[in-house]
Design an enzyme around this catalytic site. Structure first.
Site, mmCIF file in Angstrom:
data_model
loop_
_atom_site.group_PDB
_atom_site.id
_atom_site.type_symbol
_atom_site.label_atom_id
_atom_site.label_comp_id
_atom_site.label_asym_id
_atom_site.label_seq_id
_atom_site.Cartn_x
_atom_site.Cartn_y
_atom_site.Cartn_z
ATOM 1 N N ASP A 81 -10.493 7.482 2.539
ATOM 2 C CA ASP A 81 -9.991 6.139 2.870
ATOM 3 C C ASP A 81 -8.987 5.654 1.833
ATOM 4 O O ASP A 81 -7.870 5.248 2.163
ATOM 5 C CB ASP A 81 -11.155 5.154 2.949
ATOM 6 C CG ASP A 81 -10.665 3.727 3.026
ATOM 7 O OD1 ASP A 81 -10.003 3.380 4.022
ATOM 8 O OD2 ASP A 81 -10.899 2.963 2.069
ATOM 9 N N ASP B 287 33.011 -8.250 18.242
ATOM 10 C CA ASP B 287 34.128 -9.178 18.380
ATOM 11 C C ASP B 287 35.321 -8.518 17.677
ATOM 12 O O ASP B 287 35.155 -7.607 16.870
ATOM 13 C CB ASP B 287 33.773 -10.503 17.717
ATOM 14 C CG ASP B 287 34.932 -11.474 17.718
ATOM 15 O OD1 ASP B 287 35.542 -11.657 18.777
ATOM 16 O OD2 ASP B 287 35.238 -12.027 16.645
ATOM 17 N N ASP C 98 -3.412 -7.647 -1.444
ATOM 18 C CA ASP C 98 -2.544 -6.476 -1.528
ATOM 19 C C ASP C 98 -2.374 -5.714 -0.221
ATOM 20 O O ASP C 98 -1.720 -4.674 -0.205
ATOM 21 C CB ASP C 98 -3.080 -5.512 -2.593
ATOM 22 C CG ASP C 98 -3.165 -6.174 -3.951
ATOM 23 O OD1 ASP C 98 -2.221 -6.892 -4.316
ATOM 24 O OD2 ASP C 98 -4.192 -5.998 -4.631
ATOM 25 N N CYS C 99 -2.964 -6.187 0.876
ATOM 26 C CA CYS C 99 -2.793 -5.473 2.138
ATOM 27 C C CYS C 99 -2.988 -6.425 3.302
ATOM 28 O O CYS C 99 -3.425 -7.569 3.130
ATOM 29 C CB CYS C 99 -3.759 -4.291 2.245
ATOM 30 S SG CYS C 99 -5.490 -4.783 2.400
ATOM 31 N N CYS D 109 -8.087 0.117 6.546
ATOM 32 C CA CYS D 109 -7.080 -0.399 5.616
ATOM 33 C C CYS D 109 -5.746 0.336 5.740
ATOM 34 O O CYS D 109 -4.689 -0.283 5.842
ATOM 35 C CB CYS D 109 -7.580 -0.287 4.178
ATOM 36 S SG CYS D 109 -8.644 -1.662 3.690
#
Length: 718
Positions: free
Chosen positions: A689, A406, A15-16, A364
């Site tokens: 965290d 262009d 997941d990370c 993380c």
């Protein structure tokens, strides 16, 4: 030498970015394993391996040891456009991380109950709960350490938990483990939301189609459709795969594919995209692409491929985090030993604070800050028909200072019409018929317009002998019955002969009206002039104005004559650089790149060299196939305003990345300060965290909601 076998695994629980790095490091240590590509966005691991040195079973077991689950195997690397096989999302409590949360909560609950029954058992009960709960994480830490990732979050967690038990903070250790398990689960849920965009794309394609064969309509799986099959698309049905309408008239809602909210009228001969919704009339459609190669499948493959590639910012963060974690562990050790040894402070107090520092230092949130934003930006673009080939292109778009366009098929519709025929020899029909004979097999828009005009007048087009010879940017020459004839630019005609002054005046007058003039020559004799005009796209002026308002310089690069180019550029509000041969366009781009990053916008066919030479090339106007296969980005809607949308999306993504980095480092700095002053507890540290990771992910997901719907709505109302 043994043959290498490809292997692709879908991995649950990745997941990370830190998860992906653990698996990548482990795979690098296996003998005979190479070409490793790990993408947490796709939950996939792709590699090649020597079966004589390492088996597929060994690879899977190594991944399981790290705490992840390889749940399916794909050997479709030789056909990478196949739509990914996604497993049904289970309820959170059935997944491995959900079960860990329940287990940790049960252990903490049991310890809490024991402490209430008999308070003197409290320390032993919480110690037992913490030690038992940390075992799954400690096993993952050990597996990571012997596989090349010694400084993982599990390592930090295990050290902190065991340390807390040893200093008598067992209750906090048990809480920290439970909160960590909850944090991992939240990461999984957030990552699942980020992947929902790809799953939504897959759901756009119906599972069944109604194939007509020998007058009988049968219901079959979309996967069984073959090229050339005829399908019936009823009102309300989704188109099963890309194709061309044979019969019928209807309006199709292409919003799922291109982001265009207004249904598009379609009739016989028009192309249709897989996933488009037929709103009213019944259609007979001839299939031109099988299910694994239709527009939706290619978009999915492109977005997956883009999410798997790393932007320069992401690579920088990876390098930073490689030394950040060891440095943070060293800092935690210094927090533990320096105050007691140097200032005679209390050992237990500073061991506690060192353990809190250890938890706060987990990288993380920092590691995920860039890839989460990039993945969301790519998915948000895909929802609006803005396809970007990877994080590097997405990042570069936000830094562009000049956009070069262009002209034909990009700023204009690419459907020029013959407006004037000026015969010098013969009559209008003769000039048009002979010009059509020269241009009969051309793919250039001007040549196609000349042939269509001759066909519409039912003219007798002379036969040609041998193939046509094209001089890019100048002329096409072929041999007719009475000799060689050419259709070329006025400049080419001037190189071959000296036109009469009246002819030159007529050319100037037509070009000042914004028309493109071509000259019909027979040998070196001018036989006539043809003027064509290609109208600008409806949104071209708005798109250019948005870029100019953002401080981005805009320029048109064209091989057309200066007067026609200036007339077109004047209407649209940009600078024109005209009469450029293909190699001259490259020189212009090289000069502009010296002043800063430049984006080149072209049709993806004739402008391929210029698209490649620019800092970032954007294809539009060439149809879905070309748009998906060329350049660094593609605009499925073929709108000039899409260029501004791309740049705005890139700038929003870059801003989101810096916000994420600020959140990640800012929260850590605040909690580090409070920890050193004794304010932060262990459970607060792990919340810091986990909270930073969840905040960073949630902030990145905001890009999905941004879309560009407000801007598109504004444009439609103008």
């Amino acid at each position: 030498m043994a043959a290498l076998s490809p292997l692709k695994l879908r991995v649950e629980g990745m997941d990370c970015g830190a998860c992906a790095l653990k698996i990548e490091n482990a795979m690098k240590r296996l003998p005979g394993v190479s070409d490793i590509n790990v993408s947490y966005g796709q939950e996939s691991v792709a590699l090649t391996f020597d079966e004589d040195r390492t088996s597929a079973l060994t690879i899977k077991e190594k991944i399981r040891a790290l705490g992840f689950t390889p749940i399916s195997e794909r050997k479709d690397l030789v056909a990478p456009r196949s739509a990914p096989v996604l497993s049904a999302r289970e309820p959170w409590w059935r997944g491995k991380k959900g079960r860990l949360v329940i287990f940790a909560a049960a252990m903490f609950g049991a310890a809490f109950a024991a402490a209430q029954i008999e308070p003197q058992w409290s320390q032993w009960a919480y110690s037992a709960a913490a030690v038992i709960s940390i075992v799954p994480f400690a096993r993952r830490a050990f597996a990571g350490a012997i596989s090349g990732t010694p400084f993982s979050i599990e390592t930090l967690m295990s050290i902190a938990a065991f340390g807390a038990v040893l200093i008598g903070a067992a209750e906090e250790a048990a809480v920290v483990i439970l909160l960590f398990a909850v944090g991992e689960l939240l990461e999984t849920i957030a990552a699942g939301r980020a992947r929902a965009g790809i799953e939504a794309l897959i759901d756009l394609v119906p599972r069944v189609a109604f194939r007509e064969r020998d007058g009988v309509v049968e219901r079959i799986s979309v996967d069984d459709l073959a090229l050339g099959d005829i399908v019936i698309v009823r009102p309300g049905d989704r188109v099963p795969s890309d194709g061309k309408i044979l019969e019928g008239f209807s309006e199709l809602d292409e919003a799922p594919v291109t982001g265009e909210s207004v249904p598009i009228a379609k009739q016989a001969g028009d192309k249709v995209f897989a996933g488009s919704i037929n709103t009213n009339g019944e259609l007979r459609v001839e299939i031109s692409h099988v299910a694994a190669d239709n527009t939706i499948a290619r978009i999915i493959h492109l977005v997956e491929e883009a999410q798997g590639s790393k932007a320069p910012m992401a690579r920088l963060i990876d390098r930073f985090s490689a030394w950040y974690t060891p440095a943070a562990m060293a800092a935690a050790a210094l927090v533990i030993v320096v105050p007691p040894l140097v200032f005679d402070a209390d050992w237990m107090t500073w061991v506690y604070r060192g353990l809190a520092t250890l938890l706060i230092s987990c990288p993380c949130a920092l590691v995920i800050s860039t890839p989460a934003a990039i993945a969301s930006g790519l998915a948000a673009g895909a929802r609006k028909g803005l396809l970007i080939r990877g994080g590097a292109a997405l990042e570069m778009l936000g830094k562009v200072r000049t956009v070069a366009f262009d002209k034909t098929g990009t700023l204009t519709l690419g459907r020029p019409q013959v407006t004037d025929i000026v015969p010098i020899v013969g009559n209008e029909g003769d000039v048009l018929a002979r010009a059509a004979a020269v241009e009969r097999n051309t793919s250039h828009p001007l040549g196609i317009a000349i042939v269509e005009a001759a066909t519409a007048r039912a003219l007798d087009i002379p036969a040609s002998f041998g193939g046509a010879i094209a001089v890019p940017g100048k002329a096409v020459t072929t041999r007719l019955k009475d000799g060689f004839a050419s259709v070329g630019s006025p400049r080419y005609a001037a190189e071959q002969t000296a036109p009469d002054e009246s002819v030159s005046r007529k050319i100037v007058a037509l070009e000042e009206e914004g028309k493109t003039v071509v000259v019909l020559l027979s040998g070196k004799r001018v036989e006539g002039l043809l003027a064509l005009r290609d109208e600008p796209r409806e949104d071209a002026a708005v798109g250019i104005a948005r870029l100019n308002a953002a401080g981005i310089s805009t320029v048109m690069l064209t091989g057309d004559n200066r007067r026609t180019a200036d007339a077109t550029a004047g209407k649209l509000g940009l600078v024109a650089r005209a009469e450029l041969l293909p190699e001259a366009k490259l020189l212009e781009i090289a000069d502009m790149k010296k002043l800063g990053p430049i984006a080149m916008i072209g049709d993806g066919i004739n402008d391929a060299p210029a698209l490649a030479a620019a800092s970032v090339g954007v294809a539009m106007g060439g149809g879905a196939d070309v748009a998906l296969e060329t350049a660094d980005a593609a605009l499925l809607r073929n709108r000039v305003t899409g260029v501004a949308d791309l740049i705005e999306l890139s700038q929003a993504t870059l801003g989101n990345i810096w916000q994420n980095i600020g959140l990640a480092l800012g929260l850590k700095a605040v909690f580090l300060g409070t920890t050193l002053f004794g304010v932060t507890t262990l459970w607060m540290a792990i919340l810091a965290d986990t909270g930073a990771t969840v905040l960073v992910t949630a902030n990145a997901l905001r890009l999905l909601r941004l879309g560009l719907s407000v801007r598109h709505s504004t444009e439609r109302n103008q």
